[in-house]
Design a protein around this motif. Structure first.
Motif, short mmCIF file in Angstrom:
data_model
loop_
_atom_site.label_atom_id
_atom_site.label_comp_id
_atom_site.label_asym_id
_atom_site.label_seq_id
_atom_site.Cartn_x
_atom_site.Cartn_y
_atom_site.Cartn_z
N VAL A 27 -7.14 3.09 -5.26
CA VAL A 27 -8.30 2.59 -4.52
C VAL A 27 -9.04 3.80 -3.96
CG1 VAL A 27 -9.07 1.20 -2.55
CG2 VAL A 27 -7.03 0.52 -3.85
N GLU A 28 -10.35 3.82 -4.11
CA GLU A 28 -11.16 4.93 -3.60
C GLU A 28 -11.39 4.77 -2.11
OE1 GLU A 28 -13.30 7.57 -4.91
OE2 GLU A 28 -11.84 7.53 -6.57
N ARG A 46 -2.98 3.69 -3.11
CA ARG A 46 -2.78 2.69 -4.14
C ARG A 46 -2.47 1.36 -3.49
NH1 ARG A 46 -1.70 4.69 -9.32
NH2 ARG A 46 -1.90 6.94 -9.29
N LEU A 47 -3.10 0.33 -4.02
CA LEU A 47 -2.81 -1.02 -3.58
C LEU A 47 -2.21 -1.75 -4.77
CD1 LEU A 47 -3.05 -3.42 -1.58
CD2 LEU A 47 -5.38 -3.74 -2.42
N ARG A 81 -2.37 0.11 -7.94
CA ARG A 81 -3.68 0.50 -8.48
C ARG A 81 -4.42 1.42 -7.52
NH1 ARG A 81 -5.61 -4.72 -9.36
NH2 ARG A 81 -4.24 -5.62 -10.91
N ARG A 131 -10.37 -4.27 3.70
CA ARG A 131 -10.55 -4.80 2.34
C ARG A 131 -9.78 -3.92 1.35
NH1 ARG A 131 -14.40 -3.36 -0.77
NH2 ARG A 131 -15.66 -2.47 0.90
N LYS A 132 -9.87 -2.60 1.55
CA LYS A 132 -9.25 -1.69 0.60
C LYS A 132 -7.73 -1.69 0.66
CE LYS A 132 -13.26 1.24 0.09
NZ LYS A 132 -13.85 2.60 0.18
N VAL A 154 0.84 -1.20 0.00
CA VAL A 154 0.00 0.00 0.00
C VAL A 154 0.87 1.25 0.00
CG1 VAL A 154 -1.72 1.30 1.31
CG2 VAL A 154 -1.81 -1.20 1.29
#
Ligand code: CA
Length: 225
Positions: free
Chosen positions: A150-151, A144-145, A148, A201-202, A134
């Motif tokens: 992540v909102e 970003r994870l 990518r 989760r995010k 992360v």
């Protein structure tokens, strides 16, 4: 949303500032004298204090000195009188971060406020943070994870920010509620659990065996990152 304390005794100026900053999307509180300002400045968890010099009760310099002595790190922007050059110097010496001279234009003031908020949320420690796969960029509000984006909701961001600042410390649900929802929230502690489940989760944390956002039984949560 950043919280700003406006300290100004002249009603017309206070009201103008309040309206303008609210329209800019800030959460605003007004203190009309130095004594209230010193108290609310300490208690209120503001992100910025806009501090007039000439005030009833205690002047702005005294308030500034008192807040800094109490260890408060919140950025302070002094409103000084143009005619009194020495006020700028005095303010900065007492721990103010910047000043704007009266009368000021709203655009100039907004720009100064933004710059100060950027500087303070951009602490070297929390501006960017990396753990596991992360990457968090607090200045830009991005996470970003594995590269990518992540909102995250604003509440999730506040929670994560608080966790990262308090890395390794156990945080109770009440502390987390106050940090993310504000001290006067009516939200129940259970809502914290829901948000943490989403946050896990995010950030790719395993809910069955979380590596970063850990449960501490009977006490709350701890961030190990
Ligand atoms: Ca005044």
């Amino acid at each position: 949303m950043s919280r700003i304390l406006i300290v100004e005794d002249e009603p017309a100026i206070a009201l103008g500032l309040e309206d303008d900053l609210k329209m800019e999307g800030y959460e605003v509180e007004v203190a009309r004298d130095g004594i209230t300002a010193a108290r609310r400045g300490r208690e209120g968890a503001f992100d910025l204090i806009l501090l007039d010099v000439m005030l009833p009760g205690k002047d702005g310099f005294e308030v500034c000195r008192e807040l800094r002595r109490a260890g408060l790190k919140t950025p302070i922007l002094m409103l000084t009188a143009k005619a009194r050059e020495e006020e700028k110097v005095t303010g900065l010496e007492l721990g103010a971060d910047d000043y704007v001279t009266k009368p000021f234009g709203t655009r100039e003031l907004r720009a100064r406020i933004k710059a100060l908020l950027r500087r303070s949320t951009g602490d070297a420690e929390t501006e960017c943070c990396r753990f596991g796969e992360v990457e968090v960029d607090f200045a830009r509000g991005e996470l970003r994870l594995r590269g990518r984006p992540v909102e995250l909701t604003p509440i999730e961001f506040k929670l994560l920010d608080f966790f990262i600042r308090a890395r390794g410390r156990v945080l109770s649900r009440d502390q987390l509620l106050a940090a993310a929802w504000g001290p006067d929230t009516f939200a129940s502690a259970r809502i914290v659990d829901n948000h943490i489940a989403n946050l896990r989760r995010k950030i790719g944390d395993d809910p069955a065996e979380p590596r970063y956002l850990r449960n501490v039984r009977g006490l709350g949560y701890r961030f190990d990152g």
